[in-house]
Design an enzyme around this catalytic site. Sequence first.
Site, PDB file in Angstrom:
ATOM      1  CB  THR A 164      -1.064   0.066   1.319  1.00  0.00           C
ATOM      2  OG1 THR A 164      -1.541  -1.166   1.305  1.00  0.00           O
ATOM      3  CG2 THR A 164      -1.868   1.155   1.157  1.00  0.00           C
TER       4      THR A 164
ATOM      5  CE  LYS B  74      -0.268   2.553   4.472  1.00  0.00           C
ATOM      6  NZ  LYS B  74      -1.214   2.577   4.615  1.00  0.00           N
TER       7      LYS B  74
ATOM      8  CE  LYS C  43      -4.078   5.502   5.889  1.00  0.00           C
ATOM      9  NZ  LYS C  43      -5.100   5.077   6.817  1.00  0.00           N
TER      10      LYS C  43
ATOM     11  CE  LYS D 184      -5.618  -1.731  -0.052  1.00  0.00           C
ATOM     12  NZ  LYS D 184      -5.524  -0.370   0.534  1.00  0.00           N
TER      13      LYS D 184
ATOM     14  CG  ASP E 180      -4.744   3.762   2.640  1.00  0.00           C
ATOM     15  OD1 ASP E 180      -5.729   3.997   3.207  1.00  0.00           O
ATOM     16  OD2 ASP E 180      -3.577   3.590   3.319  1.00  0.00           O
TER      17      ASP E 180
ATOM     18  CG  HIS F 241      -9.443  -1.729   2.078  1.00  0.00           C
ATOM     19  ND1 HIS F 241     -10.238  -1.373   3.544  1.00  0.00           N
ATOM     20  CD2 HIS F 241      -8.171  -1.860   2.568  1.00  0.00           C
ATOM     21  CE1 HIS F 241      -9.414  -1.297   4.341  1.00  0.00           C
ATOM     22  NE2 HIS F 241      -8.065  -1.481   3.943  1.00  0.00           N
ATOM     23  NE  ARG F 242     -10.506  -6.799   7.103  1.00  0.00           N
ATOM     24  CZ  ARG F 242     -10.259  -7.601   8.081  1.00  0.00           C
ATOM     25  NH1 ARG F 242     -11.288  -8.660   8.243  1.00  0.00           N
ATOM     26  NH2 ARG F 242      -9.313  -7.960   8.767  1.00  0.00           N
TER      27      ARG F 242
ATOM     28  CG  HIS G 268      -7.564  -5.714   2.714  1.00  0.00           C
ATOM     29  ND1 HIS G 268      -6.333  -5.320   3.039  1.00  0.00           N
ATOM     30  CD2 HIS G 268      -7.785  -5.347   1.305  1.00  0.00           C
ATOM     31  CE1 HIS G 268      -6.079  -4.532   2.104  1.00  0.00           C
ATOM     32  NE2 HIS G 268      -6.852  -4.708   0.920  1.00  0.00           N
TER      33      HIS G 268
ATOM     34  CB  SER H  65      -2.787  -5.766   4.330  1.00  0.00           C
ATOM     35  OG  SER H  65      -2.612  -4.392   4.346  1.00  0.00           O
TER      36      SER H  65
END
EC number: 4.1.1.39
Length: 466
Positions: free
Chosen positions: A164, A166, A168, A192, A194, A285-286, A318, A370
């Site tokens: 991911t 960063k 972000k 990815k 964010d 993504h959750r 995720h 993650s």
Amino acid sequence: SVGFKAGVKDYKLTYYTPDYVTKDTDILAAFRVTPQPGVPPEEAGAAVAAESSTGTWTTVWTDGLTSLDRYKGRCYNIEPVAGEENQYICYVAYPLDLFEEGSVTNMFTSIVGNAFGFKALRALRLEDLRIPSAYVKTFQGPPHGIQVERDKLNKYGRPLLGCTIKPKLGLSAKNYGRAVYECLRGGLDFTKDDENVNSQPFMRWRDRFLFCAEAIFKSQAETGEIKGHYLNATAGTCEEMIKRAVFARELGVPIVMHDYLTGGFTANTSLAHYCRDNGLLLHIHRAMHAVIDRQKNHGMHFRVLAKALRMSGGDHIHAGTVVGKLEGERDITLGFVDLLRDDFIEKDRSRGIYFTQDWVSLPGVLPVASGGIHVWHMPALTEIFGDDSVLQFGGGTLGHPWGNAPGAVANRVALEACVQARNEGRDLAREGNEIIREASKWSPELAAACEVWKEIKFQFEAMDTL
């Protein structure tokens, strides 16, 4: 006396049916019910069945115009929860006709709707759902699934690596694209967005998509491997979300991303259909899951949200990391990881699986590990998740003292070393640290990473008991 009799009667007279034999087409639910003091469990379980299907608080004249026996939910079994004094698992069966085909939204509106605000209950949690084959078949499910994704990416026999980007929020589009390029060039498969990167004043979505696409194609040309970046298409309206996905497709990138809980199941299913029709992979993504699944006694367990996502559609989701957490959580996490990946999952209460689930060939979803992981965790992650997973190291890549590309190299070397060791028959649980140390002898990037994170310990003994 034939005819309509007004008044309030106990739910359990109609909705508690311990003799009921469940049908293959029923949707089955396991609820953890904490009744208010003085409310018997049969009444509490029946109330849940009633309020989430055909019932209301009083008998109504119009009940006579339909067949309640055909349409009502039934509480068919109640078990006390061991170790809790006033808590029960109530099993409810719902006839399939209560639900619209292919709509996770409608399924949840019924099953986890009004019943959760019910006064006779102190708390209510949905622990698991059995989705019957007949209902599964009304869903398209993941746009592509695990095998098709491997074929698209030409990557086999190992977990996939991600990162991911960063910080972000706050990078400009060009600097963001540069960070993506460095990671992909170093050896990662994916980077990815964010989950909170949508389209903000410092970086509008279209600029980000363009610079990330450039990073993808440049790193592909250099490494000879297929690369991807999860372009977050989540937006304020469904139309805008689809517009972003369309632009990603026009750029020729392989994968987009969606925040499925904040975006909602209706939007998610629309995007999943678009992705299948247009050859895009879909990363999920959750964000917001902990609002729903964190409380032990109220809400909904993540395994239900995971099943719902497999129905609605997503190729990655995720699913926690397991590493360094408690033993029980490890088994339970692996339980819903299997629910995501496998075609058929046996009931196993020790792993939190209340029902046998047959997905009848609905494509599988890759679980994404993650959050707070680094090179020393690699043996554990390889052992726990196996090949069909995505391992995502955000800080564990970008925090490398020499920069993103060396951070990516360190992770890729560590992963390849673990996969090779496993294939040679070595025991990752026992020899994990040794395998990483050996590999770091011929990879200065990995050696530097090992040095930075050496103080961060994790529990590895537990693995042997799985």
